[in-house]
Design a protein around this motif. Structure first.
Motif, PDB file in Angstrom:
ATOM      1  N   ARG A 168      31.066  44.056  44.235  1.00 41.46           N
ATOM      2  CA  ARG A 168      30.738  42.910  44.808  1.00 41.46           C
ATOM      3  C   ARG A 168      30.657  43.136  46.258  1.00 41.46           C
ATOM      4  O   ARG A 168      31.658  42.625  46.794  1.00 41.46           O
ATOM      5  N   PRO A 169      29.813  43.536  46.965  1.00 48.48           N
ATOM      6  CA  PRO A 169      29.700  43.908  48.463  1.00 48.48           C
ATOM      7  C   PRO A 169      29.715  42.414  49.226  1.00 48.48           C
ATOM      8  O   PRO A 169      30.510  42.321  50.212  1.00 48.48           O
ATOM      9  N   LEU A 170      29.362  41.310  48.720  1.00 46.32           N
ATOM     10  CA  LEU A 170      29.451  39.989  49.466  1.00 46.32           C
ATOM     11  C   LEU A 170      30.818  39.622  49.244  1.00 46.32           C
ATOM     12  O   LEU A 170      31.098  39.020  50.411  1.00 46.32           O
ATOM     13  N   ARG A 171      31.474  39.787  48.366  1.00 47.75           N
ATOM     14  CA  ARG A 171      33.091  39.466  48.136  1.00 47.75           C
ATOM     15  C   ARG A 171      33.599  40.027  49.182  1.00 47.75           C
ATOM     16  O   ARG A 171      34.525  39.610  49.950  1.00 47.75           O
ATOM     17  N   ARG A 172      33.506  41.431  49.483  1.00 47.41           N
ATOM     18  CA  ARG A 172      34.333  42.221  50.364  1.00 47.41           C
ATOM     19  C   ARG A 172      34.003  41.638  51.884  1.00 47.41           C
ATOM     20  O   ARG A 172      34.817  41.449  52.665  1.00 47.41           O
ATOM     21  N   ILE A 173      32.831  41.333  51.880  1.00 51.12           N
ATOM     22  CA  ILE A 173      32.459  41.056  53.321  1.00 51.12           C
ATOM     23  C   ILE A 173      32.916  39.819  53.726  1.00 51.12           C
ATOM     24  O   ILE A 173      33.530  39.760  54.863  1.00 51.12           O
TER      25      ILE A 173
END
Length: 159
Positions: free
Chosen positions: A8-13
């Protein structure tokens, strides 16, 4: 599949941005060290002088008279950050004033360090009536130069 293992790249961002913002808020909320007043040096050239207060009907020698004031300037001590020199005032055999004539002040950091170190060194010298004063933490070079110049001034004054 476990929630942390999902890609989940959006969560990390979002988490990285929140951590960055929180860190910036904490850094900006820190208060810098401020001192009550910036120490200033006189603009006159160093000198040795004596003066006496008017006395009524005294015909004794100068060593026994009250009100005799003598100013002596110590040696200029070269430190890593610049020259340090002090002037002492002696009245009736006692150290009554110590003034920093020269000290490092080329940049804001020098000014900050000396604004708190010089008044502290002055107080200690007046209390001790000698050059046997404690070093000021964070102002080691200035403290060393101050002590050496003070000792040379006291030696010149005969104390």
């Amino acid at each position: 599949m476990h929630a942390l293992k999902k890609n989940r790249p959006l969560r990390r961002i979002v988490l990285a941005s929140a951590a960055t913002v929180s860190g910036m808020v904490l850094l900006l909320s820190l208060k810098p060290h401020t001192s009550p007043a910036l120490a200033t040096a006189g603009t006159k050239s160093p000198s040795v002088s004596s003066s006496s207060a008017p006395s009524s009907g005294s015909s004794g020698s100068a060593s026994g008279s009250k009100g005799v004031s003598k100013s002596v300037t110590g040696d200029t001590v070269q430190t890593r950050w610049g020259p340090v020199q002090v002037r002492v005032t002696i009245k009736s055999g006692r150290l009554t004033d110590v003034t920093a004539v020269q000290y490092p002040q080329d940049n804001p950091r020098d000014q900050e360090i000396n604004s708190y170190a010089l008044p502290q060194l002055r107080r200690e010298a007046l209390a001790a009536q000698s050059a046997d004063v404690d070093m000021v933490s964070g102002a080691t070079y200035t403290s060393t130069g101050y002590r050496q110049s003070l000792q040379s001034a006291l030696d010149s004054a005969g104390l």
